[in-house]
Design a protein around this motif. Structure first.
Motif, PDB file in Angstrom:
ATOM      1  N   GLY A  78       0.812  -1.212   0.000  1.00 49.82           N
ATOM      2  CA  GLY A  78       0.000   0.000   0.000  1.00 49.82           C
ATOM      3  C   GLY A  78       0.843   1.259   0.000  1.00 49.82           C
ATOM      4  O   GLY A  78       0.566   2.221  -0.722  1.00 49.82           O
ATOM      5  N   VAL A  79       1.886   1.267   0.823  1.00 48.85           N
ATOM      6  CA  VAL A  79       2.780   2.433   0.888  1.00 48.85           C
ATOM      7  C   VAL A  79       3.472   2.645  -0.462  1.00 48.85           C
ATOM      8  O   VAL A  79       3.561   3.774  -0.961  1.00 48.85           O
ATOM      9  CB  VAL A  79       3.829   2.258   2.002  1.00 48.85           C
ATOM     10  CG1 VAL A  79       4.824   3.424   1.982  1.00 48.85           C
ATOM     11  CG2 VAL A  79       3.160   2.171   3.369  1.00 48.85           C
ATOM     12  N   LEU A  80       3.961   1.572  -1.058  1.00 46.13           N
ATOM     13  CA  LEU A  80       4.650   1.686  -2.347  1.00 46.13           C
ATOM     14  C   LEU A  80       3.697   2.111  -3.452  1.00 46.13           C
ATOM     15  O   LEU A  80       4.082   2.824  -4.386  1.00 46.13           O
ATOM     16  CB  LEU A  80       5.320   0.356  -2.701  1.00 46.13           C
ATOM     17  CG  LEU A  80       6.447  -0.076  -1.750  1.00 46.13           C
ATOM     18  CD1 LEU A  80       7.000  -1.438  -2.154  1.00 46.13           C
ATOM     19  CD2 LEU A  80       7.567   0.971  -1.719  1.00 46.13           C
ATOM     20  N   ALA A 110       8.833   7.607   2.489  1.00 47.32           N
ATOM     21  CA  ALA A 110       7.744   6.661   2.252  1.00 47.32           C
ATOM     22  C   ALA A 110       8.240   5.437   1.493  1.00 47.32           C
ATOM     23  O   ALA A 110       7.830   4.304   1.784  1.00 47.32           O
ATOM     24  CB  ALA A 110       6.620   7.346   1.473  1.00 47.32           C
ATOM     25  N   LEU A 111       9.126   5.642   0.527  1.00 47.04           N
ATOM     26  CA  LEU A 111       9.677   4.530  -0.246  1.00 47.04           C
ATOM     27  C   LEU A 111      10.422   3.559   0.668  1.00 47.04           C
ATOM     28  O   LEU A 111      10.221   2.339   0.599  1.00 47.04           O
ATOM     29  CB  LEU A 111      10.608   5.062  -1.332  1.00 47.04           C
ATOM     30  CG  LEU A 111      11.346   4.011  -2.175  1.00 47.04           C
ATOM     31  CD1 LEU A 111      10.353   3.136  -2.927  1.00 47.04           C
ATOM     32  CD2 LEU A 111      12.317   4.698  -3.143  1.00 47.04           C
ATOM     33  N   VAL A 112      11.271   4.082   1.535  1.00 50.11           N
ATOM     34  CA  VAL A 112      12.024   3.238   2.471  1.00 50.11           C
ATOM     35  C   VAL A 112      11.075   2.537   3.436  1.00 50.11           C
ATOM     36  O   VAL A 112      11.229   1.338   3.721  1.00 50.11           O
ATOM     37  CB  VAL A 112      13.054   4.084   3.246  1.00 50.11           C
ATOM     38  CG1 VAL A 112      13.724   3.243   4.330  1.00 50.11           C
ATOM     39  CG2 VAL A 112      14.097   4.657   2.292  1.00 50.11           C
ATOM     40  N   LEU A 144       1.789  -3.765  -7.911  1.00 47.90           N
ATOM     41  CA  LEU A 144       2.555  -2.548  -8.175  1.00 47.90           C
ATOM     42  C   LEU A 144       2.932  -2.372  -9.639  1.00 47.90           C
ATOM     43  O   LEU A 144       2.938  -1.244 -10.152  1.00 47.90           O
ATOM     44  CB  LEU A 144       3.832  -2.547  -7.319  1.00 47.90           C
ATOM     45  CG  LEU A 144       3.645  -2.496  -5.800  1.00 47.90           C
ATOM     46  CD1 LEU A 144       4.993  -2.540  -5.100  1.00 47.90           C
ATOM     47  CD2 LEU A 144       2.872  -1.242  -5.385  1.00 47.90           C
ATOM     48  N   PHE A 145       3.230  -3.478 -10.329  1.00 52.58           N
ATOM     49  CA  PHE A 145       3.812  -3.363 -11.666  1.00 52.58           C
ATOM     50  C   PHE A 145       2.909  -3.863 -12.793  1.00 52.58           C
ATOM     51  O   PHE A 145       3.293  -3.801 -13.964  1.00 52.58           O
ATOM     52  CB  PHE A 145       5.156  -4.084 -11.702  1.00 52.58           C
ATOM     53  CG  PHE A 145       6.127  -3.576 -10.675  1.00 52.58           C
ATOM     54  CD1 PHE A 145       6.632  -2.282 -10.763  1.00 52.58           C
ATOM     55  CD2 PHE A 145       6.490  -4.356  -9.599  1.00 52.58           C
ATOM     56  CE1 PHE A 145       7.507  -1.793  -9.799  1.00 52.58           C
ATOM     57  CE2 PHE A 145       7.368  -3.872  -8.626  1.00 52.58           C
ATOM     58  CZ  PHE A 145       7.873  -2.585  -8.729  1.00 52.58           C
TER      59      PHE A 145
END
Length: 308
Positions: A78-80, A110-112, A144-145
């Motif tokens: 969710g964050v990513l 946020a990415l980390v 994601l992808f």
């Protein structure tokens, strides 16, 4: 994705109304990043799969590892997703005030944060078994992808998105059994079918906003409301039919059947209403029915397991 996207005037005005940052506000922002509603649904799906695949009393440690690993992996995904879609979110009124497009949370942080959550989740699932770990990893990759970029390219994104959305249920089943069985695939199919009316109802309610954000959602791309209504009704009916396969093949008993038939009819009823009249009220009823359906499904499987 345009990195030079600016907030709309409406979003800019809303931003001025946002209270100043503080410890509680910051925690709320990080909580929003993990998409708690979606993560909760994902954990419920994994729980349904785990209970369905369990014979006898479940191992508390195995169950805890499964649910915790699933929750961390889903939260990280969710964050990513927030990170990937931050520029597009800035275009939509519904999402412009999310932590990243509003600037309240740094994108790099946020990415980390997302990567740490995903790694934590997958590490926990490694202790469950390799199959469950791989299914969780596949869920994140597809979400994601595949699903996320296709949201702006094709109306079939919702259909494709049902795969990562339903894999946690299969992962819960493999966590309990160590294998992918017929019952697990049936539950996977149920969660895949459930998602279509759920997301189409939401997309219809926010169709103008999705169009503003450049998303290729069916209600935003197809002005004929019946196209959305047909799909919502068809998939809600298919969901009821698929749910009956579990007792038909003797994976569940009469308690599950007594609960799931009224639940399925309760899902179909507002879908019929939306099919007859495409209004925001009817769409909300479909959305509410879909939200209620999942915990009822979990309760039906759990009650059937414990009481029979």
């Amino acid at each position: 994705m345009n990195s030079n996207t600016f907030l709309s005037e409406e979003a800019a005005e809303l931003r001025l109304l946002r209270p100043g940052a503080g410890p509680i506000s910051t925690l709320q922002d990080y909580w929003e990043l993990v998409k708690p509603e979606i993560t909760f649904q994902v954990v419920l799906a994994a729980l349904a799969g785990f209970i369905l695949g369990t014979t006898g009393s479940p191992s508390p440690t195995l169950l805890l590892l499964t649910l915790a690993g699933t929750a961390f992996a889903s939260a990280g995904g969710g964050v990513l997703n927030h990170y990937i879609e931050r520029h597009n979110d800035a275009l939509m009124r519904r999402t412009a005030q999310r932590p990243l497009p509003s600037g309240r949370i740094n994108a790099g942080i946020a990415l980390v944060f997302g990567i740490i959550l995903v790694v934590t989740g997958l590490t926990l699932l490694w202790w469950v078994n390799l199959t469950t770990l791989l299914l969780a990893a596949l869920t994140i990759v597809l979400y994601l992808f595949a699903y996320t970029p296709l949201k702006r390219r094709t109306t079939y994104n919702t259909l494709i998105g049902t795969i990562p959305g339903a894999l946690p249920a299969l992962g819960g089943y493999t966590a309990a059994t160590g294998t992918v069985g017929t019952a697990g695939w049936i539950l996977f199919g149920m969660f895949a079918l459930w998602q279509i009316p759920h997301f189409l109802a939401l997309a219809w309610m926010y169709r103008k906003d999705y169009a503003r954000g450049g998303h290729a959602m069916l209600p935003a791309k197809n002005p004929e409301a019946k196209a959305t209504a047909h799909r919502i009704l068809a998939y809600s009916v298919l969901l009821l039919g698929t749910s009956l396969l579990l007792p038909l093949l003797d994976y569940t008993g009469w308690i599950y059947l007594a609960i799931i038939i009224p639940a399925g009819i309760g899902f179909i009823w507002p879908s019929v209403g939306f099919h007859q009249k495409q209004t925001a009220t009817q769409a909300r009823r479909v959305l509410l029915a879909s939200i209620i359906y999942v915990p009822i499904l979990v309760a039906a499987i759990t009650a059937d397991h414990w009481l029979l």
